[in-house]
Design an enzyme around this catalytic site. Structure first.
Site, PDB file in Angstrom:
ATOM      1  N   ASP A 246      -9.504  47.612 -26.037  1.00  0.00           N
ATOM      2  CA  ASP A 246      -9.831  46.485 -25.988  1.00  0.00           C
ATOM      3  C   ASP A 246      -9.423  45.784 -24.823  1.00  0.00           C
ATOM      4  O   ASP A 246      -8.503  46.027 -24.353  1.00  0.00           O
ATOM      5  CB  ASP A 246      -9.449  45.497 -27.281  1.00  0.00           C
ATOM      6  CG  ASP A 246     -10.067  44.229 -27.621  1.00  0.00           C
ATOM      7  OD1 ASP A 246     -11.143  44.179 -28.315  1.00  0.00           O
ATOM      8  OD2 ASP A 246      -9.975  43.154 -26.837  1.00  0.00           O
ATOM      9  N   CYS A 337     -22.561  41.069 -34.442  1.00  0.00           N
ATOM     10  CA  CYS A 337     -22.574  40.327 -35.773  1.00  0.00           C
ATOM     11  C   CYS A 337     -23.553  39.084 -35.525  1.00  0.00           C
ATOM     12  O   CYS A 337     -23.246  37.925 -35.917  1.00  0.00           O
ATOM     13  CB  CYS A 337     -21.431  39.781 -36.576  1.00  0.00           C
ATOM     14  SG  CYS A 337     -20.230  39.185 -35.470  1.00  0.00           S
TER      15      CYS A 337
END
EC number: 2.1.1.-
Length: 384
Positions: A246, A337
């Site tokens: 990340d 999303c």
């Protein structure tokens, strides 16, 4: 606390949020200052606050003001209750109603709690489902669990959850997906959860992993891993070597403990240590979150056109960087999303126009009307 006192508490928390605090900060600060509030009170106030944030435009219209009082009053009216019975001014109840509390009936985008500037792109993406999806986002999201196949079968997990008093139903989006139907608040203290048999994960998020072509022996990179939910799911789906990465390493701090609980191995890598030659790379990119606004309602109202364009640049950059380190013949998985074409289909089209020798065998949308969050997944395969 009485039900009326809970309304007053929600008004206080919402005023803090409207003044610039995050919902979690405001709720935490209220809880620390309200030692008299039991766990049931805290849960009830939290529900009132998040209901109001999901329906901020319509509740403000019904309540006559964009304020904590207006939002809570609007929520009372939206539920068909008599405000005079709740706004009594007695004890810790909100003050009695006045002419200033008159509201109006919301219509159109106001009634759907849709930001005006997003209505057109959302309608273009959702078509006839636009109104139904926006109404779904006004309600609380279901709670889903993922069965950890590295430790248990679906049947074993269901039995263990039942012993903890937690009832679940199978969900068709993924074979590992369970929708919690009773006692969701017991999950994180349950033996099934503590023992690593289940993880909290939305059903559409699980469906993204189910669509990812994983086979034993592959090397897999979760490029935007965050807390590692999808990395854990991939490690449980096949005997693969999973690396989590990340851009903000702090987001990955819980991955080692989560992996140990789940009984899987995940390597946490800094950017300089990623390497190359992965068979599968998952890029669950930063996005508007428009498919999960009922979980993060503040995100809906904070999104701007400038922020959306900045996100699109980040998404394209991540795709291009991931493509370089994918092995020939490998699969690049793109997921958001989001429900906006600008972040989904348009990004895939842009990638294919910039990069030759790639195929796009799958694009799939998941709608909140299917019960879970709104999600998008696309597979991009590189020629061998």
């Amino acid at each position: 606390m009485t039900p009326q006192a809970r309304l007053s508490a929600a008004i206080d928390v919402l005023d803090r949020i409207l003044a610039g605090s995050t919902a979690e900060q405001a709720l935490t600060n209220w809880g620390r200052a309200s030692r008299f509030a039991g766990s049931g009170d805290r849960a009830a106030v939290r529900d009132l606050v998040f209901d109001a944030l999901r329906c901020k435009r319509s509740y403000a219209a019904l309540g006559g003001a964009l304020s904590g009082r207006g939002l809570v009053l609007g929520g009372v009216r939206a539920r068909g209750l008599d405000p005079a019975e709740w706004f009594t001014g007695e004890g810790h109840a909100p003050a009695v109603l006045s002419d200033a509390d008159a509201g109006l009936t919301p219509i159109g985008n106001l009634a759907l709690d849709c930001p005006d500037w997003l209505a057109e792109p959302l309608q273009a993406a959702l078509g006839a489902d636009f109104e139904g999806v926006m109404q779904a986002l006004q309600r609380r999201a279901p709670v889903f669990l993922r069965v950890n196949l590295a430790k248990a079968s679906v049947e074993t997990a269901l039995a263990a959850l039942a012993e903890d008093g937690i009832a679940c139903a199978l969900n068709p989006l993924a074979k590992t997906a369970l929708e919690v139907t009773e006692n969701a608040r017991k999950i994180q203290n349950s033996q099934a959860y503590l023992g690593g048999l289940v993880e909290l994960q939305d059903a559409a998020s699980q469906a993204v992993i189910a669509a990812t072509p994983l086979t034993d022996g592959q090397s897999v990179l979760d490029y935007c891993s965050g807390g590692g939910g999808k990395a854990l799911a991939m490690a449980a789906q096949a005997r693969v070597s999973v690396v989590a990465h990340d851009a903000d390493p702090r987001r990955m701090r819980d991955i080692p403990a989560r992996a140990a609980r789940a009984g899987v191995k995940i390597t946490v890598a800094q950017t300089a240590d990623i390497g190359t030659g992965y068979d599968v790379i998952l890029t669950d990119v930063p996005c508007s979150g428009s498919g999960s606004w009922r979980r993060d309602p503040q995100g809906k109202w904070a999104l701007t056109s400038a922020r959306l364009e900045a996100l699109r640049q980040i998404q394209a950059d991540i795709l291009d960087k991931a493509a370089v380190i994918l092995a020939p013949g490998g699969t690049l998985v793109y997921a958001t999303c989001s429900m906006l074409r600008a972040e989904n289909e348009d990004q895939i089209a842009g990638f294919l126009s910039r990069n030759h020798g790639w195929q796009n065998p799958l694009q799939r949308r998941f709608s909140p009307l299917e019960g879970a969050d709104g999600f998008f997944v696309a597979l991009l395969t590189r020629e061998a």
